[in-house]
Design a protein around this motif. Structure first.
Motif, mmCIF file in Angstrom:
data_model
loop_
_atom_site.group_PDB
_atom_site.id
_atom_site.type_symbol
_atom_site.label_atom_id
_atom_site.label_comp_id
_atom_site.label_asym_id
_atom_site.label_seq_id
_atom_site.Cartn_x
_atom_site.Cartn_y
_atom_site.Cartn_z
ATOM 1 N N GLY A 34 2.165 1.498 -3.655
ATOM 2 C CA GLY A 34 0.956 2.415 -4.541
ATOM 3 C C GLY A 34 -0.666 1.690 -4.691
ATOM 4 N N LEU A 35 -0.737 0.126 -4.095
ATOM 5 C CA LEU A 35 -2.229 -0.171 -3.888
ATOM 6 C C LEU A 35 -2.906 0.230 -3.347
ATOM 7 N N SER A 36 -4.294 0.032 -3.673
ATOM 8 C CA SER A 36 -5.397 0.731 -3.103
ATOM 9 C C SER A 36 -5.364 -0.739 -1.877
ATOM 10 N N MET A 37 -6.627 -0.317 -0.326
ATOM 11 C CA MET A 37 -5.877 -1.639 0.241
ATOM 12 C C MET A 37 -7.186 -2.862 -0.337
ATOM 13 N N GLU A 41 -10.056 -6.791 3.443
ATOM 14 C CA GLU A 41 -9.163 -5.264 3.505
ATOM 15 C C GLU A 41 -9.300 -4.769 4.711
ATOM 16 N N LYS A 86 -5.513 -3.682 6.230
ATOM 17 C CA LYS A 86 -6.134 -2.094 7.143
ATOM 18 C C LYS A 86 -5.280 -2.218 9.232
ATOM 19 N N GLU A 117 -6.817 -3.415 -3.486
ATOM 20 C CA GLU A 117 -6.176 -3.643 -4.496
ATOM 21 C C GLU A 117 -4.566 -5.154 -3.285
ATOM 22 N N THR A 123 1.079 -1.142 0.085
ATOM 23 C CA THR A 123 -0.020 -0.788 0.000
ATOM 24 C C THR A 123 0.956 1.441 0.125
ATOM 25 N N LYS A 124 2.101 1.351 1.140
ATOM 26 C CA LYS A 124 2.504 2.582 0.701
ATOM 27 C C LYS A 124 3.926 2.909 0.041
#
Length: 178
Positions: free
Chosen positions: A142-145, A156, A160, A147, A138-139
């Protein structure tokens, strides 16, 4: 005007070879770069920014013999700057919001992703593999949660929670609590 990576490298190598003018030019060119680097990370702490610029310039000067001439200079200089900033956080016990931690850990201007990757790998090596994978996805990537969850075979919510707990653990380590 910011000096290019190639110009910085030429000045650094010149300084290593005994060219005092090249070394002076290098240090002068680094001042605005370092002010910008620290200024974006330490908003509202202008005195700390100036102190860190000076400490970093001294460290670059005194540790110049450790620079590998075959590697990009900016990556090496920003690594020195990051370590000086982390030392400052430890000295002042300043807390860093977890939401902004990735901005502090990743330095811009790196021409050589390998140097940054080694630093990130070392940092993430101190937390659980699950947390490290979630943070990397994610960080860093750059994937979304959603993805990251799909790619990692996790829910998901699990992604998180893993990111949150992982960043909290990294922040504690940087503060010296972990």
């Amino acid at each position: 005007m910011r000096a290019s990576e190639e110009q910085l490298r030429i000045w650094m190598i010149g300084g290593l070879d005994g060219d005092a003018e090249a070394h002076t030019a290098l240090l002068r060119a680094l001042v605005p770069m370092l002010r910008s680097f620290f200024g974006r990370r330490l908003r509202g702490a202008e005195d700390d920014v100036e102190d860190l610029v000076q400490e970093t310039l001294m460290a670059i000067h005194t540790r110049r013999g450790t620079y590998d001439r075959t590697r990009p200079f900016a990556a090496w200089a920003y690594a020195v700057a990051r370590y000086k900033m982390i030392d400052q956080f430890r000295r002042t016990r300043r807390t860093v919001p977890i939401e902004g931690l990735e901005d502090i850990l990743i330095a811009e201007g790196f021409e050589d992703a390998c140097a940054a990757r080694m630093d990130i790998d070392r940092l993430l090596g101190g937390i659980s593999d699950k947390q490290a994978r979630a943070i990397r996805a994610t960080k860093i990537n750059g994937l979304s949660m959603a993805e990251a969850a799909k790619a990692g075979g996790m829910s998901e919510v699990d992604v998180k929670v893993s990111v949150h707990r992982g960043l909290k653990a990294l922040a504690a380590r940087l503060k010296g609590d972990g």
